[in-house]
Design an enzyme around this catalytic site. Structure first.
Site, short mmCIF file in Angstrom:
data_model
loop_
_atom_site.label_atom_id
_atom_site.label_comp_id
_atom_site.label_asym_id
_atom_site.label_seq_id
_atom_site.Cartn_x
_atom_site.Cartn_y
_atom_site.Cartn_z
N GLY A 8 0.84 -1.20 0.00
CA GLY A 8 0.00 0.00 0.00
C GLY A 8 0.87 1.24 0.00
O GLY A 8 1.25 1.74 1.05
N ALA A 11 -0.10 7.62 1.12
CA ALA A 11 0.65 8.66 1.82
C ALA A 11 1.39 8.11 3.05
O ALA A 11 2.60 8.26 3.19
CB ALA A 11 -0.29 9.79 2.21
N LEU A 12 0.65 7.42 3.93
CA LEU A 12 1.27 6.97 5.18
C LEU A 12 2.31 5.86 4.92
O LEU A 12 3.39 5.86 5.51
CB LEU A 12 0.20 6.49 6.17
N GLY A 13 1.98 4.93 4.01
CA GLY A 13 2.91 3.85 3.69
C GLY A 13 4.24 4.42 3.18
O GLY A 13 5.32 3.95 3.56
N LYS A 182 -8.60 6.19 17.96
CA LYS A 182 -8.31 6.82 16.66
C LYS A 182 -9.58 6.87 15.84
O LYS A 182 -9.88 7.87 15.19
CB LYS A 182 -7.21 6.02 15.94
N ASN A 190 -13.32 13.08 9.71
CA ASN A 190 -13.36 12.65 8.31
C ASN A 190 -14.69 12.92 7.61
O ASN A 190 -14.70 13.57 6.56
CB ASN A 190 -12.96 11.17 8.20
N SER A 252 -8.30 12.01 4.96
CA SER A 252 -8.23 10.95 3.95
C SER A 252 -9.58 10.75 3.28
O SER A 252 -9.67 10.50 2.08
CB SER A 252 -7.73 9.65 4.59
O1 KPL Z 1 -6.35 10.18 10.24
C1 KPL Z 1 -6.77 11.15 9.69
C2 KPL Z 1 -7.34 10.96 8.34
O2 KPL Z 1 -7.42 11.91 7.57
O3 KPL Z 1 -7.72 9.82 8.04
C3 KPL Z 1 -6.79 12.49 10.39
C4 KPL Z 1 -6.20 12.32 11.77
C5 KPL Z 1 -8.19 12.99 10.50
C6 KPL Z 1 -5.91 13.51 9.72
O4 KPL Z 1 -6.41 14.02 8.56
#
Ligand code: KPL
Length: 296
Positions: A8, A11-13, A182, A190, A252
């Protein structure tokens, strides 16, 4: 040294891959067959200080699943199963770490890979994709890992190299608590940002004060009914902090909706609706329907 294989390249990956490589860790990307021949050998990571760093990593393809030592899964919640189905050759000793938003996927992964150590990951690092293999690290956050099955319980040592690379990583035997906390933040930020087409920081404008208040209350109550003992003022403080830290980010769900992609609605707001019981959750219901109506 363990090789971390990222499944994946969102962005985070990509940010995680970049931070691990910067610490000298071995990193590869698991790509689907359609990426063969299109893999960019280097990832352009824009660091917190705005510097561009070129990150080198290895491509891997599903037929090489047998060589995967540790799998970090950063796909969207609804893509996890499909992506993992292609990796049936994964050794049964390879830990699988799931980082998607929302809850409810791990149980299905457990059926698919009953013997592998299954770990849940929760990370609050901010990341924005600015192009193919171009990603910006927008905020430093915490990362928690925790076991989802018996086999995972002996893998707590994985947090050591992660902590060195990411600035923080800890093991928790109650990872569901971190996931729910979270999820509660995501269930407020979101859908509101996605439906109103705003960036996270705009939620603090007076015109959103009422809806923000109502939705926070709904989400807080559902989590409290599920047994979370966090106090409401602490939840509100946490929410405020995340909004401020990610003020310039589009969430996201906002990014998915605006680009016509499927969202994690089902795993975030859907989870709130599914666990509301007799508690009324009118704002969550309305946002859930609105996102569905718009194709997300
Ligand atoms: O985890 C996030 C997301 O966008 O999925 C936050 C913390 C809301 C940051 O944008």
């Amino acid at each position: 040294m363990t090789e971390w294989t990222i499944l994946g390249a969102g962005a985070l990956g990509c940010v995680m891959a970049g931070l691990l490589r910067q610490r000298g860790e071995r990193v590869s990307f698991m790509l689907s067959a359609r990426h063969r021949g299109h893999f960019h050998p280097s990832l352009d990571l824009i660091t917190l200080s705005g510097r561009h760093e070129l990150i080198q990593s290895q491509p891997r393809f599903p037929e090489q699943a047998r060589q995967v030592e540790c799998l970090l899964v950063f796909t969207k919640a609804y893509q996890v199963l499909e992506a993992l189905k292609g990796l049936q050759g994964l050794p049964t000793t390879t830990p699988i770490i799931l980082f998607h938003n929302g809850l409810g996927v791990a149980e299905q992964v457990q059926e698919l890979f009953p013997h592998n150590p299954l770990i849940a990951g929760v990370s609050s690092h901010g990341a924005m994709k600015e192009g193919d293999w171009l990603v910006r690290h927008t905020g430093k956050g915490e990362t928690w890992l925790g076991p989802q099955n018996e086999a995972a319980k002996s893998w707590a040592h994985l947090v050591k190299p992660l902590a060195a690379a990411l600035g923080h990583a800890e093991w928790s035997n109650d990872i569901t608590l971190h996931q729910r906390r979270k999820l509660a933040i995501n269930a407020v930020i979101n859908p509101l940002t996605a439906c109103n087409n705003i960036y996270n920081g705009q939620l603090l404008e007076p015109r959103y004060a009422d809806v923000l208040e109502q939705l926070s209350e709904e989400v807080f109550q559902v989590m409290a009914n599920l047994g979370d003992t966090e106090e409401q003022k602490d939840f509100r403080r946490r929410l405020q902090q995340v909004i401020e830290l990610t003020a310039t980010n589009y969430s996201s769900m906002h990014q998915d909706l605006i680009h016509g992609r499927k969202t994690e609605n089902e795993y975030i707001t859907g989870y709130i609706l599914a666990h509301a019981g007799t508690q009324p959750v009118p704002v969550s219901s309305q946002l859930y329907q609105e996102i569905k109506r718009r194709g997300g």
